[in-house]
Design an enzyme around this catalytic site. Structure first.
Site, PDB file in Angstrom:
ATOM      1  N   HIS A  53      -9.742   9.223   2.396  1.00 53.42           N
ATOM      2  CA  HIS A  53      -9.699   7.941   2.659  1.00 53.42           C
ATOM      3  C   HIS A  53     -11.031   7.098   2.800  1.00 53.42           C
ATOM      4  O   HIS A  53     -11.861   7.716   2.722  1.00 53.42           O
ATOM      5  CB  HIS A  53      -8.934   7.271   3.972  1.00 53.42           C
ATOM      6  CG  HIS A  53      -7.375   7.958   3.935  1.00 53.42           C
ATOM      7  ND1 HIS A  53      -6.371   7.810   5.087  1.00 53.42           N
ATOM      8  CD2 HIS A  53      -6.711   8.728   3.035  1.00 53.42           C
ATOM      9  CE1 HIS A  53      -5.532   8.382   4.918  1.00 53.42           C
ATOM     10  NE2 HIS A  53      -5.410   8.676   3.410  1.00 53.42           N
ATOM     11  N   GLU A  55     -12.499   5.317   5.102  1.00 55.79           N
ATOM     12  CA  GLU A  55     -13.320   5.363   6.362  1.00 55.79           C
ATOM     13  C   GLU A  55     -14.039   6.775   6.423  1.00 55.79           C
ATOM     14  O   GLU A  55     -15.172   6.893   6.672  1.00 55.79           O
ATOM     15  CB  GLU A  55     -12.120   5.290   7.317  1.00 55.79           C
ATOM     16  CG  GLU A  55     -11.545   4.032   7.453  1.00 55.79           C
ATOM     17  CD  GLU A  55     -10.086   3.872   6.859  1.00 55.79           C
ATOM     18  OE1 GLU A  55      -9.438   3.115   7.237  1.00 55.79           O
ATOM     19  OE2 GLU A  55     -10.227   4.545   5.857  1.00 55.79           O
ATOM     20  N   CYS A  79      -5.519   4.498   9.413  1.00 55.80           N
ATOM     21  CA  CYS A  79      -4.355   5.426   9.695  1.00 55.80           C
ATOM     22  C   CYS A  79      -4.804   6.147  11.273  1.00 55.80           C
ATOM     23  O   CYS A  79      -5.743   6.592  11.493  1.00 55.80           O
ATOM     24  CB  CYS A  79      -4.120   6.240   8.911  1.00 55.80           C
ATOM     25  SG  CYS A  79      -5.302   7.601   8.338  1.00 55.80           S
ATOM     26  N   CYS A  88      -7.901   8.778  10.368  1.00 55.50           N
ATOM     27  CA  CYS A  88      -9.414   8.298  10.160  1.00 55.50           C
ATOM     28  C   CYS A  88      -9.931   8.087  11.561  1.00 55.50           C
ATOM     29  O   CYS A  88     -10.972   8.156  11.700  1.00 55.50           O
ATOM     30  CB  CYS A  88      -9.130   7.170   9.419  1.00 55.50           C
ATOM     31  SG  CYS A  88      -9.086   7.485   7.582  1.00 55.50           S
TER      32      CYS A  88
END
Length: 360
Positions: A53, A55, A79, A88
């Protein structure tokens, strides 16, 4: 930090997210910026294929390991759930980032509106700044999540007098238009045509922009009676990226598909004796095809617009007329587009004498 600066970093994050739009499978493309003392420490986005992801990427590739007290800007709330990867928020907590600024709520029920609760005991503040351009950016992701259908883009190319075919003119639009249309192939998981178009045009259905060939979409063929011809160009490429939908079984043609391990699915017919496109959409979603480009001919395009299957439409219009050399006029389809879609925009794309009209 002022709201003006917050919006600047969120717009920067949005520009990052746009780079991988349509390339992140079932996950949304998210942009992320990490800032400390007005200095940008990291810029990143969701990886192609959807993982890691944004992040995660931003934290791992920051120009310092010391992110304590920094602010992380993301286009979509981070998330908080365990899926194929850890949440994350775990990494944000571990790195002692002090503030999260995000623009849009996620509609994934595993994560939606759970951010504050997860961060409650970790001294990390959150701030949401709603921005229309970011909400608009996620309309396709929200549609897919809510409806469990692919988000469907359609396109047609026509002459200035609305013809889409000519025996004398192989290419109706210019090279810039064709390259722009191939960007749509790059940005979608799959491309769909009818067997009529397949047999008549014998297209490759790949992305022919240098450097992006490996991102060519999966080829979807609607072939009710399995009437496809032999030695088609789509079979010269990666045949594992071909999918046929049919209703009546031509045993010889079906055996060829089976022998070559080409995916094929039998679907029912609708009330007009065509393949049930809703059933096709459901199957494509289960096959993890979330962004679908339709490059059908006149009849398929007309039918899909009429039945409201199309989410957005690009009309590439040449500056030249075909006059007596033109065939298959689509003025009726243009009238459909003007009636069925709320928004019509002449895109500011420099294609010399050609232009692109966008409907949504």
């Amino acid at each position: 930090m002022s709201s003006k600066n917050d919006k600047f970093y969120l717009k920067l994050a949005l520009n990052l997210a746009k780079q991988n739009e349509g390339l992140t499978n079932e996950n949304p493309s998210v942009g992320c910026v990490i800032v400390k003392d007005n200095k940008i420490l990291s810029l990143s986005k969701t990886s192609i294929s959807g993982r890691p992801h944004a992040e995660d990427n931003a934290i791992r590739f920051a120009n310092t390991n010391d992110l304590k007290g920094s602010t992380i800007y993301v286009t979509l709330e981070p998330c908080t759930h365990h899926g194929k990867t850890p949440p994350c928020t775990d990494l944000i907590i571990k790195k002692k980032i002090s503030k999260i600024v995000y623009a849009s709520n996620d509609i994934d029920e595993r994560t939606a509106n759970k951010l504050k609760k997860v961060l409650k005991n970790h001294n990390i503040s959150t701030k949401q700044i709603r921005m229309k351009e970011i909400t608009d950016f996620y309309k396709s992701y929200f549609f897919i999540r809510k409806n469990k259908f692919p988000y469907i883009t359609a396109k047609l190319a026509c002459s200035n007098d609305y013809y889409i075919y000519s025996k004398k003119n192989k290419n109706i639009t210019n090279e810039l238009s064709r390259k722009t249309s191939h960007l749509l192939r790059y940005k979608n998981n799959a491309i769909l045509i009818s067997s009529k178009t397949l047999n008549k045009d014998n297209p490759f259905l790949n992305c022919r922009i240098e450097g992006l060939e490996n991102y060519s979409p999966t080829k979807i063929i609607l072939d009710k009676n399995l009437n496809y011809k032999k030695n088609l160009n789509i079979f010269k490429d990666d045949i594992k990226k071909c999918i046929f939908f049919y209703n009546r079984s031509n045993k010889k043609k079906l055996s060829v598909l089976k022998k070559n391990k080409i995916k094929h699915y039998k679907v029912n017919l609708d009330s007009q004796n065509n393949l049930d496109f809703t059933e096709v959409k459901k199957k494509l979603f289960k096959l993890n095809i979330n962004y679908l480009l339709v490059e059908g001919g006149k009849e398929l395009t007309k039918s899909l617009i009429q039945k409201k299957h199309i989410n957005q439409f690009f009309l590439f219009k040449s500056g030249k007329k075909l006059n007596k050399n033109g065939q298959l006029k689509i003025k009726e389809i243009v009238n459909q587009l003007n009636k069925k879609f709320k928004n019509k925009i002449n895109l500011d794309i420099h294609l010399n004498e050609d232009r692109v009209i966008y409907y949504s």
